[in-house]
Design a protein around this motif. Structure first.
Motif, PDB file in Angstrom:
ATOM      1  N   ILE A   1      10.696  10.969 -11.702  1.00  0.00           N
ATOM      2  CA  ILE A   1       9.790  11.050 -10.582  1.00  0.00           C
ATOM      3  C   ILE A   1       9.713   9.585 -10.140  1.00  0.00           C
ATOM      4  O   ILE A   1       8.344   8.556 -10.890  1.00  0.00           O
ATOM      5  CB  ILE A   1       8.246  12.197 -11.146  1.00  0.00           C
ATOM      6  CG1 ILE A   1       9.006  13.720 -11.723  1.00  0.00           C
ATOM      7  CG2 ILE A   1       7.194  11.922 -10.022  1.00  0.00           C
ATOM      8  CD1 ILE A   1       7.818  14.013 -11.910  1.00  0.00           C
ATOM      9  N   ILE A   2       9.196   9.663  -8.933  1.00  0.00           N
ATOM     10  CA  ILE A   2       9.524   8.252  -8.263  1.00  0.00           C
ATOM     11  C   ILE A   2       8.041   7.722  -6.968  1.00  0.00           C
ATOM     12  O   ILE A   2       8.657   8.754  -6.370  1.00  0.00           O
ATOM     13  CB  ILE A   2      10.250   7.546  -7.736  1.00  0.00           C
ATOM     14  CG1 ILE A   2      11.631   7.591  -8.375  1.00  0.00           C
ATOM     15  CG2 ILE A   2      10.509   5.967  -7.049  1.00  0.00           C
ATOM     16  CD1 ILE A   2      11.430   6.788 -10.142  1.00  0.00           C
ATOM     17  N   VAL A   3       7.517   7.337  -7.451  1.00  0.00           N
ATOM     18  CA  VAL A   3       5.910   7.437  -6.386  1.00  0.00           C
ATOM     19  C   VAL A   3       6.160   5.516  -6.175  1.00  0.00           C
ATOM     20  O   VAL A   3       6.320   4.824  -6.572  1.00  0.00           O
ATOM     21  CB  VAL A   3       4.390   7.327  -7.379  1.00  0.00           C
ATOM     22  CG1 VAL A   3       3.461   7.716  -6.396  1.00  0.00           C
ATOM     23  CG2 VAL A   3       4.387   8.954  -8.136  1.00  0.00           C
ATOM     24  N   ILE A   4       6.208   6.034  -4.259  1.00  0.00           N
ATOM     25  CA  ILE A   4       6.405   5.200  -3.681  1.00  0.00           C
ATOM     26  C   ILE A   4       4.740   4.449  -3.030  1.00  0.00           C
ATOM     27  O   ILE A   4       3.633   5.180  -2.880  1.00  0.00           O
ATOM     28  CB  ILE A   4       7.331   4.631  -2.660  1.00  0.00           C
ATOM     29  CG1 ILE A   4       6.862   5.517  -1.855  1.00  0.00           C
ATOM     30  CG2 ILE A   4       8.603   4.729  -3.987  1.00  0.00           C
ATOM     31  CD1 ILE A   4       8.051   5.867  -0.339  1.00  0.00           C
ATOM     32  N   ARG A   5       4.484   3.261  -2.545  1.00  0.00           N
ATOM     33  CA  ARG A   5       3.445   3.101  -2.269  1.00  0.00           C
ATOM     34  C   ARG A   5       3.605   1.475  -1.018  1.00  0.00           C
ATOM     35  O   ARG A   5       4.019   1.361  -1.229  1.00  0.00           O
ATOM     36  CB  ARG A   5       2.454   2.467  -3.957  1.00  0.00           C
ATOM     37  CG  ARG A   5       0.791   1.719  -2.528  1.00  0.00           C
ATOM     38  CD  ARG A   5       0.424   1.181  -4.022  1.00  0.00           C
ATOM     39  NE  ARG A   5      -1.990   1.120  -4.018  1.00  0.00           N
ATOM     40  CZ  ARG A   5      -2.097   0.515  -4.830  1.00  0.00           C
ATOM     41  NH1 ARG A   5      -1.558   0.708  -5.810  1.00  0.00           N
ATOM     42  NH2 ARG A   5      -3.411   0.553  -3.874  1.00  0.00           N
ATOM     43  N   ARG A   6       2.367   1.701  -0.308  1.00  0.00           N
ATOM     44  CA  ARG A   6       2.210   1.192   0.823  1.00  0.00           C
ATOM     45  C   ARG A   6       2.614  -0.923   0.477  1.00  0.00           C
ATOM     46  O   ARG A   6       2.441  -0.692  -0.564  1.00  0.00           O
ATOM     47  CB  ARG A   6       1.666   0.501   1.868  1.00  0.00           C
ATOM     48  CG  ARG A   6       1.160   2.633   2.505  1.00  0.00           C
ATOM     49  CD  ARG A   6      -0.230   1.836   3.774  1.00  0.00           C
ATOM     50  NE  ARG A   6      -0.093   0.514   4.846  1.00  0.00           N
ATOM     51  CZ  ARG A   6      -0.585  -0.617   5.013  1.00  0.00           C
ATOM     52  NH1 ARG A   6      -1.869  -0.412   3.634  1.00  0.00           N
ATOM     53  NH2 ARG A   6      -1.049  -1.134   5.532  1.00  0.00           N
TER      54      ARG A   6
ATOM     55  N   SER B   1       5.472   8.434 -18.961  1.00  0.00           N
ATOM     56  CA  SER B   1       5.920   7.801 -18.088  1.00  0.00           C
ATOM     57  C   SER B   1       5.364   6.437 -18.418  1.00  0.00           C
ATOM     58  O   SER B   1       4.158   6.262 -18.971  1.00  0.00           O
ATOM     59  CB  SER B   1       4.035   8.535 -17.206  1.00  0.00           C
ATOM     60  OG  SER B   1       3.609   7.520 -16.538  1.00  0.00           O
ATOM     61  N   HIS B   2       5.385   5.342 -17.735  1.00  0.00           N
ATOM     62  CA  HIS B   2       5.456   4.104 -18.242  1.00  0.00           C
ATOM     63  C   HIS B   2       5.728   2.764 -17.163  1.00  0.00           C
ATOM     64  O   HIS B   2       7.765   3.407 -16.481  1.00  0.00           O
ATOM     65  CB  HIS B   2       5.766   3.492 -18.990  1.00  0.00           C
ATOM     66  CG  HIS B   2       6.418   1.975 -19.592  1.00  0.00           C
ATOM     67  ND1 HIS B   2       5.051   1.071 -19.708  1.00  0.00           N
ATOM     68  CD2 HIS B   2       6.873   1.776 -20.353  1.00  0.00           C
ATOM     69  CE1 HIS B   2       5.655   0.350 -20.149  1.00  0.00           C
ATOM     70  NE2 HIS B   2       6.154   0.062 -20.459  1.00  0.00           N
ATOM     71  N   GLU B   3       5.390   2.395 -16.382  1.00  0.00           N
ATOM     72  CA  GLU B   3       5.517   1.713 -15.220  1.00  0.00           C
ATOM     73  C   GLU B   3       6.274   0.523 -15.035  1.00  0.00           C
ATOM     74  O   GLU B   3       6.776  -0.052 -15.094  1.00  0.00           O
ATOM     75  CB  GLU B   3       4.580   1.148 -14.194  1.00  0.00           C
ATOM     76  CG  GLU B   3       3.133   0.018 -14.658  1.00  0.00           C
ATOM     77  CD  GLU B   3       4.062  -1.047 -15.188  1.00  0.00           C
ATOM     78  OE1 GLU B   3       4.159  -1.438 -14.889  1.00  0.00           O
ATOM     79  OE2 GLU B   3       2.849  -1.280 -16.482  1.00  0.00           O
ATOM     80  N   GLY B   4       6.486  -0.158 -16.729  1.00  0.00           N
ATOM     81  CA  GLY B   4       7.678  -1.250 -17.098  1.00  0.00           C
ATOM     82  C   GLY B   4       8.543  -0.457 -17.173  1.00  0.00           C
ATOM     83  O   GLY B   4       9.229  -1.569 -16.830  1.00  0.00           O
TER      84      GLY B   4
END
Length: 299
Positions: free
Chosen positions: A97-102, A56-59
């Motif tokens: 696994i992709i987490v999206i946000r407003r 897991s790494h947003e970079g």
């Protein structure tokens, strides 16, 4: 049940840290030359193929990771996704696994957290210009073209799951169940989701965290076998000094905010919606329905 291992940040394993930099920074020629070595370097980690590994790494999905003054978008996230699949699929099946946000909340969070790391000039005027000129190649707001990202993963034929960040806040049991079902893991847990406004992000706690990271870095720099060599190596001291400066300036850095107002002006919200509406329509229908429930686009 297979045993799971977490490989995300902070990268305690030097192999993963080096791999991350090379996946993001190498040009295509350099990558092709080093790909075989990169794959082989993971052998000591993935020696038991019956385990599950979570990286897991947003970079990996951040345009401005390792940005430079004249290279705003230093990370081609589509290239990064392809490389991750090419490398890790040599050991096991790769799942994303992709987490999206407003969009509004994502932009605020992204700019508040990372703009101090920008090596290029960026302010609210630049932000508005990017919203109005979405065809430019250096537009960092395209980072959150969720539809294009998911379409690309589908094109690669990689198994994936799209999760909604707002579900984590408003319906955490459903969020976690979707996650566990996708991973193939059954976990009994006590739900303890905190409202972000109630979490005490004290400077003291964050500074202590940085100190712990510094100590971890010291243990890596002066590990057994390299001690004498690195005691006389200038780069070791430069790295240590940088860490100390980071700690001393940490409070000042975290107090900075890109947006001075707590809520974005209404004109920003409308322009954000106009910017992302075309890409929003590229999302799978079921994801669009979920996003509409949380007002991803200002109406």
């Amino acid at each position: 049940m297979k045993e799971s291992f977490y490989l995300g940040r902070p990268f305690n394993d030097g192999t993963i840290r080096i791999l991350e930099k090379k996946i993001l920074k190498l040009n295509e020629t350099e990558y092709e030359q080093e790909k075989k070595n990169l794959i082989q370097s993971l052998g000591k980690i993935f020696n038991k193929t019956n385990n599950k590994y979570i990286l897991s790494h947003e970079g990996f999905l951040r345009f401005t990771r390792y940005n430079k003054p004249k290279n705003l978008i230093s990370n081609d996230i589509f290239q990064t996704l392809r490389r991750l699949d090419e490398i890790f699929s040599n050991y096991f099946e790769v799942n994303f696994i992709i987490v999206i946000r407003r969009y509004e909340d994502m932009l605020r969070s992204y700019l508040d957290h990372f703009y101090t790391d920008f090596k290029f000039e960026y302010n609210e005027n630049t932000f508005l210009k990017d919203l109005r000129e979405n065809r430019t190649n250096s537009n960092i707001l395209k980072n959150f073209y969720y539809g294009e990202i998911i379409k690309f993963i589908e094109k690669l034929k990689i198994n994936h799951k799209v999760l909604i960040y707002e579900d984590l806040k408003n319906n955490p049991k459903v969020f976690h169940q979707q996650l566990f079902n996708f991973i193939g893991t059954n976990i009994d847990y006590d739900n303890q989701i905190f409202n972000s406004s109630e979490i005490n992000y004290s400077i003291r706690k964050k500074t202590l965290y940085r100190i712990r990271m510094l100590l971890d870095e010291l243990s890596n720099i002066y590990r057994k076998g390299d001690l004498l060599k690195k005691l006389f190596k200038l780069s070791s001291y430069i790295k240590l000094i940088k860490q100390i400066i980071y700690i001393l300036s940490f409070k000042k850095i975290r107090e900075k905010k890109f947006f001075y107002n707590q809520f974005l002006p209404s004109k920003y919200k409308k322009e954000i919606s106009n910017f992302y509406v075309t890409d929003f329509k590229k999302l799978p229908d079921d994801i669009q329905i979920k996003c509409e429930k949380y007002n991803y686009l200002d109406k």
